[in-house]
Design a protein around this motif. Structure first.
Motif, PDB file in Angstrom:
ATOM      1  N   VAL A 112      14.310 -19.752  16.773  1.00 58.53           N
ATOM      2  CA  VAL A 112      13.612 -19.679  18.052  1.00 58.53           C
ATOM      3  C   VAL A 112      14.566 -20.011  19.196  1.00 58.53           C
ATOM      4  O   VAL A 112      14.577 -19.350  20.238  1.00 58.53           O
ATOM      5  N   ALA A 113      15.396 -21.044  19.005  1.00 58.28           N
ATOM      6  CA  ALA A 113      16.223 -21.561  20.094  1.00 58.28           C
ATOM      7  C   ALA A 113      17.343 -20.605  20.496  1.00 58.28           C
ATOM      8  O   ALA A 113      17.641 -20.453  21.690  1.00 58.28           O
ATOM      9  N   LEU A 114      17.989 -19.934  19.526  1.00 61.75           N
ATOM     10  CA  LEU A 114      19.157 -19.117  19.850  1.00 61.75           C
ATOM     11  C   LEU A 114      18.796 -17.909  20.734  1.00 61.75           C
ATOM     12  O   LEU A 114      19.424 -17.713  21.783  1.00 61.75           O
ATOM     13  N   PRO A 115      17.792 -17.090  20.374  1.00 65.64           N
ATOM     14  CA  PRO A 115      17.455 -15.978  21.283  1.00 65.64           C
ATOM     15  C   PRO A 115      16.864 -16.448  22.605  1.00 65.64           C
ATOM     16  O   PRO A 115      17.100 -15.816  23.644  1.00 65.64           O
ATOM     17  N   LEU A 116      16.120 -17.569  22.592  1.00 64.24           N
ATOM     18  CA  LEU A 116      15.583 -18.082  23.850  1.00 64.24           C
ATOM     19  C   LEU A 116      16.704 -18.563  24.768  1.00 64.24           C
ATOM     20  O   LEU A 116      16.643 -18.391  25.984  1.00 64.24           O
ATOM     21  N   LEU A 117      17.738 -19.169  24.190  1.00 63.87           N
ATOM     22  CA  LEU A 117      18.892 -19.579  24.980  1.00 63.87           C
ATOM     23  C   LEU A 117      19.550 -18.357  25.618  1.00 63.87           C
ATOM     24  O   LEU A 117      19.927 -18.373  26.797  1.00 63.87           O
ATOM     25  N   ALA A 118      19.669 -17.272  24.825  1.00 64.53           N
ATOM     26  CA  ALA A 118      20.274 -16.048  25.353  1.00 64.53           C
ATOM     27  C   ALA A 118      19.436 -15.447  26.476  1.00 64.53           C
ATOM     28  O   ALA A 118      19.976 -15.014  27.501  1.00 64.53           O
ATOM     29  N   VAL A 119      18.109 -15.437  26.316  1.00 64.82           N
ATOM     30  CA  VAL A 119      17.226 -14.793  27.293  1.00 64.82           C
ATOM     31  C   VAL A 119      17.079 -15.627  28.560  1.00 64.82           C
ATOM     32  O   VAL A 119      17.216 -15.134  29.681  1.00 64.82           O
ATOM     33  N   THR A 120      16.802 -16.928  28.384  1.00 65.78           N
ATOM     34  CA  THR A 120      16.459 -17.762  29.538  1.00 65.78           C
ATOM     35  C   THR A 120      17.672 -18.307  30.275  1.00 65.78           C
ATOM     36  O   THR A 120      17.625 -18.494  31.487  1.00 65.78           O
ATOM     37  N   ALA A 121      18.770 -18.586  29.558  1.00 63.11           N
ATOM     38  CA  ALA A 121      19.925 -19.213  30.203  1.00 63.11           C
ATOM     39  C   ALA A 121      21.029 -18.219  30.528  1.00 63.11           C
ATOM     40  O   ALA A 121      21.759 -18.394  31.509  1.00 63.11           O
ATOM     41  N   LEU A 122      21.176 -17.173  29.696  1.00 61.21           N
ATOM     42  CA  LEU A 122      22.276 -16.237  29.893  1.00 61.21           C
ATOM     43  C   LEU A 122      21.793 -14.872  30.359  1.00 61.21           C
ATOM     44  O   LEU A 122      22.601 -13.951  30.524  1.00 61.21           O
ATOM     45  N   GLY A 123      20.482 -14.705  30.548  1.00 61.70           N
ATOM     46  CA  GLY A 123      19.945 -13.459  31.080  1.00 61.70           C
ATOM     47  C   GLY A 123      20.097 -12.268  30.167  1.00 61.70           C
ATOM     48  O   GLY A 123      20.228 -11.133  30.626  1.00 61.70           O
ATOM     49  N   ALA A 124      20.068 -12.479  28.843  1.00 55.84           N
ATOM     50  CA  ALA A 124      20.254 -11.379  27.900  1.00 55.84           C
ATOM     51  C   ALA A 124      19.103 -10.390  27.975  1.00 55.84           C
ATOM     52  O   ALA A 124      17.946 -10.765  28.135  1.00 55.84           O
ATOM     53  N   GLY A 125      19.421  -9.101  27.842  1.00 59.55           N
ATOM     54  CA  GLY A 125      18.420  -8.050  27.815  1.00 59.55           C
ATOM     55  C   GLY A 125      18.069  -7.660  26.396  1.00 59.55           C
ATOM     56  O   GLY A 125      18.590  -8.236  25.428  1.00 59.55           O
TER      57      GLY A 125
END
Length: 417
Positions: free
Chosen positions: A44-57
């Motif tokens: 849960v944490a790794l993709p959320l970190l990418a989406v919320t903190a690094l703006g991943a699409g």
């Protein structure tokens, strides 16, 4: 059809002792439960970190999901040879320590202000490699630890507990990310792998299987494992059905952070709760698998469940605000219930069919197919999400999942008891 199997490995202590009172199995069980809890938090944490903190699409999230599993395509078959040649407990401890070190790099880079998607991609690759070695060694050590006649009971405990960790870990992951941030959640996963390594010290260390005096080359041994799999029609059917399901699951789940959190505006804990419904399904399936297996047999159970769970797959693409969220979560529960049953019954079938000296290589070949399908599903989810949107990925996953009964009905597996 090849029906090669080896006689039950004599394990008097394990046979005379309840599984959880057998020290070796209990240590393996606790190690898997602890590291499994941390791994679910990271999922849960790794993709959320990418989406919320690094703006991943969508494309970046899909690639992040795929990289860890596509590692198997490069390293899976040689890893099987390594497992068959090595002391399996030592490999599991090494894999745990390596995964802890990799995960620790994320919060360190975050706190130093240097975290980027490149590092997250590297973490996904290295974690995939470590998990692959750990899982191959674990599934190969189990028959010798408990005896082949107790495999279904042992797998039921292991899969059921893993499902419980799935529920707890994903729910905890969503809450932790919202409360303390994704880097701290990943730090907890790193600690869980170190704890697992400590418990594994109490698992008996079997000697590696005997090899001929003139050792065969790695390529020859890989070919033996692949040839054994292709010569057994039951194992082939298991692989094809599992590959279809494993291709469908990431299509149904990888873009959920984008759809639920970014597009529908739900808080992070809702994503964790949705995924936890899948953990409950796996838990329920693994807890009842032995009842299905006793009454219907492994093959018939697999066929009937595959047919019964096809319609719910088409509910998930309608995921939206309001009742459709609950309907989709219920359908996700049903699909993972099937997975829980299959993980107990069909893994036990594999462990009975495959001889001891072939366990690492044959399981590596199967894992290459199954985990490669997961990686391909993640990549396909990213492509579909970029081109047509997240719901296109859900529809593709629903169609593939609904057709995954075909390999069973076309093989002797449907009569397998």
């Amino acid at each position: 059809m090849t029906s090669t199997s080896s006689p039950a490995t004599p394990v008097p202590a394990a046979a005379a002792t309840p599984l959880l009172r057998h020290r070796g199995f209990r240590s393996l069980y606790v190690a898997g439960a602890v590291s499994g809890l941390g791994s679910q938090v990271s999922q849960v944490a790794l993709p959320l970190l990418a989406v919320t903190a690094l703006g991943a699409g969508p494309g970046e999230v899909g690639l992040l999901s795929a990289l860890g599993t596509l590692t198997v395509l490069l390293l899976g078959l040689p890893a099987g040879v390594w497992v068959d040649r090595s002391r399996r407990r030592s490999l599991m401890i090494l894999a745990d320590v390596a995964r802890a070190a990799v995960l620790l790099s994320v919060p360190v880079a975050w706190w130093m202000g240097g975290l980027g998607m490149g590092q997250l991609y590297a973490v996904a690759v290295l974690m995939g490699a470590g998990t692959m070695v750990f899982d191959l060694a674990a599934v190969s050590v189990l028959p010798g630890l408990v005896g082949r006649d107790r495999l279904m009971a042992a797998n039921s405990l292991l899969v059921g507990t893993q499902a419980g960790m799935d529920v707890t870990g994903k729910s905890l992951g969503g809450v932790l990310v919202q409360a303390v941030g994704a880097p701290v959640a990943l730090l907890l996963d790193a600690l869980s792998h170190l704890w697992s390594a400590a418990w594994l010290r109490h698992v008996p260390e079997p000697a590696p299987p005997d090899r001929p005096a003139t050792a065969e080359g790695v390529g020859r041994q890989i070919a033996e494992g692949v040839g054994f799999l292709l010569g057994n029609t039951v194992l082939v059917a298991l692989c094809v059905m599992g590959a279809m399901a494993n291709l469908a699951f990431p299509l149904l789940s990888v873009l959920l952070p984008v759809l639920l959190v970014r597009q529908l505006g739900y808080p992070e804990w809702v994503l964790g709760a949705y995924l936890a419904a899948g953990g409950l399904g796996t838990l329920a399936g693994s807890a009842t698998a032995h009842l299905f297996g006793r009454r219907l047999g492994a093959g018939r159970t697999t066929l009937l469940l595959s047919l019964a769970t096809a319609p719910p797959a088409f509910v998930i693409p309608f995921l939206d605000r309001g009742p459709w969220l609950w309907a989709a979560a219920g359908a996700w529960f049903v699909l993972t219930f099937r997975t829980g049953v299959n993980n107990v019954l069909l893994v036990s079938v594999r462990q009975r069919i495959i001889p001891d000296g072939m366990l690492g290589r044959a399981n590596a070949t199967i894992r290459l197919v199954l985990i490669g399908a997961v990686g391909l599903g993640g990549l396909l989810a990213g492509v579909l999400g970029e081109v047509w949107g997240a719901r296109a990925s859900l529809w593709a996953g629903a169609v593939i999942m609904a057709l995954s009964w075909l390999p069973v009905v076309l093989s002797p597996l449907r009569r397998q008891r």
